[in-house]
Motif scaffolding. Structure first.
Motif: not given
Length: 758
Positions: A121-135
């Motif tokens: 839930f803390f990763s909506f804006i983090i790119p997927k290449e770093y494990g984020g969701l990139a929503f």
């Protein structure tokens, strides 16, 4: 005729011959502009350059291109985003007991903390290449809204790492080493971020932060390295008490020239581990009793390596621009999401409460006073949802419209406050008794939180919306200011001359259009669509031209003093804001397929927006410092008076009655506040009572008819009365059981919590 011909020739010569025009028109105007135009401070200039112009530019030009508005992509969720809503978000809602969170523990349960971390839930804006969701921004807004409908404390906890914070700054500006070091941990929840900007003596005035850093050499990990010695004192920092990594904004100085030849480098952002020597985190604030973590951070003479600057040493002094570019998430997404969620919650519950609560023997929804409040609630919710969708569209299409996000922050949070106030008025005693079944109380208490953060609303309205909009969105003013500021006077005058002619044509066109629409009631204004909304486009075209000419007149007459005339500039900003909100409503109506059932809400919202815009223009005219100019403006804009009157009583009744009908319309307009039988939160119980009461409404009519005819004695529903109704064959036994069940559900829904002691 000869005289008129000679005058026309003179005008053509003066404006058509370049040398004559520059001597007689442009040079005096150049000197006048140099004297009256407000100078841009460094922070203002960086704010202007950081954002860009989007739909706000069209509204400022006096002739919006409505086809452009309709061409913006629809708001959709990917399969992954929808699955997250259906699964992770739905599960989280079942874990939230907001009464216990706020009134009991003053913290989220450990299981909730663990869940929001591990489920990203803390990763909506983090790119997927770093494990984020990139929503998308639309997905982030929808998720935060859904959570906020059940727990504002949980929503704020989720919101902050996904808006202004280390994650976004790193994703945009971080070095490769910084991204690799921090983003995977932020995405997985192993790292909890906070960002420290606000200082005790510099709240909304970020440019005046007193926290300082000095470039010097020091020891780190046993080695002498180039670094910064920092001292700071920050407050109001959300997640600071539980953060593992601290983002910090400060003013950097380089007295020894270790980075270059500039001593005052400017605002800089750095990323510091919370366990670094000298970093102090932990003391909590109490934000109106809300349970989200908010507190202080301090440090005195703390040394950090130079490469802890976000983006590395090359980004020293670029912190303010970085922050302004990233403010769109907090201003345009997160805070409006909280306000919209509160509105969806208020609309669903208040419309249901109006159907289950009775006074004087009738449902309170039948009283016109209640209908007036309910209509405001529902129509403002339609406006909020429309503005939410349009604003996230800007972010999702890689726009950074700083003026629009300021509009969204101010007006949407204020509309949210208006909605929850009306909902509390309708609920009365039910709304003020806190307990597990009070679904409004904590959102009501939390309402000022969104209003005070990311720039207090008074500042946002009075200084930012028009202060930036008039310069940034105007087609000529910013370029003219740059021409006037050009140290090469001849080059500046040449550029100014070419701009001035276009500006004059633009102003004359808006003046003529404004007067023409005023005396014809906008009936000859263009409208891009046929049908019931066409008239609204015509009114908005008129008001857009009004804003354009009033802006030119105000800037020409008041010049630099317009900055200090905050009430004047705030009203002009209100005009722009209402045009934006109205545009959002029109777009939403088109995107939803022109739903016939939505028309009462659309008409109400647009009639209210045009009334507010005209009221703001009238306020500017009445309070214009130069009374002669004020009279001229009134003759130009309202020669026949101000006839924007807002929604009438029939419109209010239509909206109220529509939202009190269960079905697709009501569910669609309150979708951010889902009803789930697994949740025992007062909302589900109220909804069940509302639906049950609607189903037995014909049976209640039969009972009342029997009472009036004397077949049954008058009185409230009871087992004895229902038994008598069955005996008199007014109801069957099955129908009597339905009425009793609905009555029991209604009684449970209107009950309030009570305690042996507090």
């Amino acid at each position: 005729m000869t005289l008129l011909f000679l005058i026309l020739i003179a005008i053509l010569v003066v404006f058509g011959v370049t040398d004559i025009r520059r001597q007689l028109i442009s040079r005096p105007a150049f000197a006048f502009f140099k004297r009256v135009l407000p100078p841009l401070s460094q922070t203002e200039r960086e704010a202007m350059e950081a954002g860009n112009v989007w739909w706000d530019g069209e509204l400022f030009r006096g002739a919006p291109d409505w086809n452009q508005l309709h061409s913006y992509p629809a708001n959709t969720l990917t399969e992954e985003e929808q699955a997250f809503l259906d699964n992770q978000v739905a599960t989280l809602l079942t874990m939230l007991d907001d009464y216990q969170i706020v009134q009991g523990d003053q913290d989220l349960p450990e299981a909730v903390w663990e869940y929001i971390k591990t489920e990203k839930f803390f990763s909506f804006i983090i790119p997927k290449e770093y494990g984020g969701l990139a929503f998308s921004a639309h997905a982030a807004s929808t998720i935060v809204s859904r959570v906020a409908s059940r727990s504002m404390s949980a929503a704020v906890t989720i919101m902050v790492p996904n808006s202004l914070g280390p994650g976004e700054l790193l994703a945009h500006y971080g070095t490769d080493e910084q991204k690799q070091q921090w983003l995977p941990g932020l995405a997985s929840g192993a790292e909890v971020p906070c960002f420290a900007l606000t200082a005790p003596t510099a709240g909304s005035d970020a440019g005046a932060i007193p926290d300082t850093g000095t470039v010097c050499k020091g020891e780190h990990n046993g080695e002498e390295v180039l670094g910064i010695r920092l001292t700071w004192d920050k407050r109001y920092i959300t997640l600071a008490p539980v953060a593992t990594v601290l983002g910090l904004a400060f003013k950097l100085r380089d007295p020894d020239g270790l980075l270059g030849d500039k001593e005052d480098i400017g605002i800089t952002c750095a990323l510091i581990p919370a366990d670094h020597e000298g970093v102090q985190l932990g003391n909590r604030h109490n934000p109106l009793g809300m349970a989200f973590m908010n507190g202080t951070t301090r440090g005195n003479d703390v040394f950090i390596p130079i490469d802890w600057i976000i983006g590395g040493p090359d980004y020293a002094g670029r912190g303010w621009r970085m922050l302004v570019e990233c403010l769109s998430a907090g201003r345009g997404i997160s805070l409006p999401a909280l306000a919209t969620a509160t509105a969806h919650l208020a609309t669903r519950t208040t419309s249901a409460y109006c159907g289950v609560r009775q006074q004087f023997g009738v449902q309170i929804g039948e009283f016109e006073g209640i209908q007036e409040a309910l209509a405001r609630i529902a129509a403002n919710t339609y406006t909020l949802e429309s503005a939410r969708k349009l604003t996230v569209t800007a972010v999702d299409t890689n726009q950074k419209p700083s003026v629009i996000t300021a509009i969204a922050k101010y007006h949407m949070t204020e509309l949210g406050r208006s909605v929850i106030n009306d909902a509390m008025d309708v609920h009365a005693g039910k709304g003020i008794q806190l307990g597990p079944n009070n679904y409004l109380g904590n959102n009501y208490i939390a309402s000022p939180v969104s209003i005070t953060v990311e720039g207090a609303n008074i500042l946002t309205r009075n200084l930012m919306i028009f202060g930036q909009g008039a310069t940034r969105c105007h087609p000529y003013v910013l370029a003219e200011m740059e021409a006037v500021a050009n140290p090469d006077t001849d080059a500046g005058l040449k550029r100014f001359d070419s701009l001035l002619i276009s500006h004059i044509v633009y102003a004359v066109r808006n003046a003529v259009v404004s007067f023409g629409h005023a005396i014809t009631g906008s009936r000859f204004a263009a409208k891009p669509v046929a049908g019931p909304t066409g008239r609204h486009y015509q009114h908005l075209n008129r008001l857009s031209a009004n804003l354009a000419i009033m802006t030119d007149i105000s800037m020409m007459v008041l010049g630099g003093s317009l900055k200090r005339r905050e009430m004047i500039s705030a009203r002009l900003g209100d005009v722009l804001s209402q045009l934006y909100l109205a545009s959002a409503v029109l777009r939403n109506y088109e995107m939803d397929g022109r739903q016939q059932a939505d028309l009462p809400f659309v008409h109400y919202a647009l009639e209210q927006a045009t009334q507010e815009a005209a009221k703001a223009l009238d306020g500017v005219i009445r309070n214009f410092p130069n009374r002669a100019v004020g009279w001229l403006c009134r003759a130009l804009l309202f020669p026949l008076g101000n006839h924007f009157n807002g929604p009438d009583d029939q419109r209010k009744r239509e909206v109220a009655q529509a939202i009190m009908e269960p079905g697709c319309l009501r569910n669609r307009l309150t979708h951010l506040c889902p009803v789930d039988e697994q949740l025992s939160d007062g909302i589900t119980e109220l909804e069940q009572a509302f639906l049950a009461q609607r189903q037995v409404a014909p049976l209640h009519k039969a009972l009342k008819k029997a009472q009036r005819s004397g077949l049954l004695s008058r009185g409230p529903v009871s087992e004895a009365m229902l038994a008598a109704a069955v005996e008199a064959k007014v109801l069957t036994e099955e129908q009597a059981e339905q009425v009793l069940t609905a009555h029991t559900l209604c009684r449970k829904a209107i009950d309030v919590d009570e305690f042996e002691s507090l």
